[in-house]
Design a protein around this motif. Sequence first.
Motif, PDB file in Angstrom:
ATOM      1  N   PHE A   1      24.022  19.087  21.509  1.00 29.69           N
ATOM      2  CA  PHE A   1      22.564  19.133  21.375  1.00 29.69           C
ATOM      3  C   PHE A   1      22.111  20.510  20.885  1.00 29.69           C
ATOM      4  CE2 PHE A   1      18.335  19.867  23.287  1.00 29.69           C
ATOM      5  CZ  PHE A   1      17.629  18.872  22.628  1.00 29.69           C
ATOM      6  N   GLU A   2      22.652  21.562  21.458  1.00 25.90           N
ATOM      7  CA  GLU A   2      22.290  22.917  21.029  1.00 25.90           C
ATOM      8  C   GLU A   2      22.730  23.190  19.598  1.00 25.90           C
ATOM      9  OE1 GLU A   2      20.324  25.055  22.564  1.00 25.90           O
ATOM     10  OE2 GLU A   2      20.096  23.713  24.279  1.00 25.90           O
ATOM     11  N   LEU A   3      23.889  22.686  19.203  1.00 21.51           N
ATOM     12  CA  LEU A   3      24.352  22.838  17.824  1.00 21.51           C
ATOM     13  C   LEU A   3      23.420  22.113  16.856  1.00 21.51           C
ATOM     14  CD1 LEU A   3      28.190  22.444  18.328  1.00 21.51           C
ATOM     15  CD2 LEU A   3      26.980  24.527  17.656  1.00 21.51           C
ATOM     16  N   GLU A   4      22.946  20.938  17.241  1.00 22.54           N
ATOM     17  CA  GLU A   4      22.011  20.195  16.401  1.00 22.54           C
ATOM     18  C   GLU A   4      20.678  20.922  16.283  1.00 22.54           C
ATOM     19  OE1 GLU A   4      23.908  15.823  17.458  1.00 22.54           O
ATOM     20  OE2 GLU A   4      21.945  16.357  18.287  1.00 22.54           O
ATOM     21  N   ILE A   5      20.214  21.531  17.353  1.00 27.10           N
ATOM     22  CA  ILE A   5      18.979  22.324  17.304  1.00 27.10           C
ATOM     23  C   ILE A   5      19.154  23.500  16.355  1.00 27.10           C
ATOM     24  CG2 ILE A   5      17.515  23.897  18.641  1.00 27.10           C
ATOM     25  CD1 ILE A   5      17.821  21.937  20.986  1.00 27.10           C
ATOM     26  N   ALA A   6      20.297  24.171  16.433  1.00 26.01           N
ATOM     27  CA  ALA A   6      20.564  25.306  15.541  1.00 26.01           C
ATOM     28  C   ALA A   6      20.622  24.846  14.087  1.00 26.01           C
ATOM     29  CB  ALA A   6      21.873  25.992  15.937  1.00 26.01           C
ATOM     30  N   ALA A   7      21.258  23.709  13.828  1.00 24.39           N
ATOM     31  CA  ALA A   7      21.330  23.187  12.456  1.00 24.39           C
ATOM     32  C   ALA A   7      19.929  22.873  11.935  1.00 24.39           C
ATOM     33  CB  ALA A   7      22.210  21.942  12.414  1.00 24.39           C
ATOM     34  N   ALA A   8      19.100  22.269  12.763  1.00 19.95           N
ATOM     35  CA  ALA A   8      17.723  21.962  12.363  1.00 19.95           C
ATOM     36  C   ALA A   8      16.947  23.238  12.076  1.00 19.95           C
ATOM     37  CB  ALA A   8      17.029  21.137  13.446  1.00 19.95           C
ATOM     38  N   ALA A   9      17.172  24.277  12.874  1.00 15.39           N
ATOM     39  CA  ALA A   9      16.478  25.558  12.657  1.00 15.39           C
ATOM     40  C   ALA A   9      16.866  26.179  11.320  1.00 15.39           C
ATOM     41  CB  ALA A   9      16.799  26.524  13.801  1.00 15.39           C
TER      42      ALA A   9
END
Length: 75
Positions: free
Chosen positions: A19-27
Motif C-alpha cells: 500500500f505504501e509503495l502504491e502511494i509513493a508510485a501515485a505521488a
Amino acid sequence: MLYVHKDRQGQGAAGRILFELEIAAAAFGKAVVCADVSLTARPFFEHMGYETVCSKAVMRRGVELANFRMVKRIF
C-alpha cells in the motif's frame, strides 16, 4: 522485492508495505504499477487487486520457476 518471513505471513505486513509503495508510485505520477511475482505470491497480489498480464518462466541456479507479470491501476 517484497519478502515477508514465513513466521510473519498473514499478519498484514506485506499489504501495508505494498500500500505504501502504491502511494509513493501515485505521488510520482504513476497510474499503473506492475510486479513480477512467484507462483506462491500470485494469490496475495490478486487479493490486492493486481491482474495477471502474462506468465513466463525464469531460471534461477539452473531451476526453472513459474513467474507472472501482474499490474494494477492505482488511479
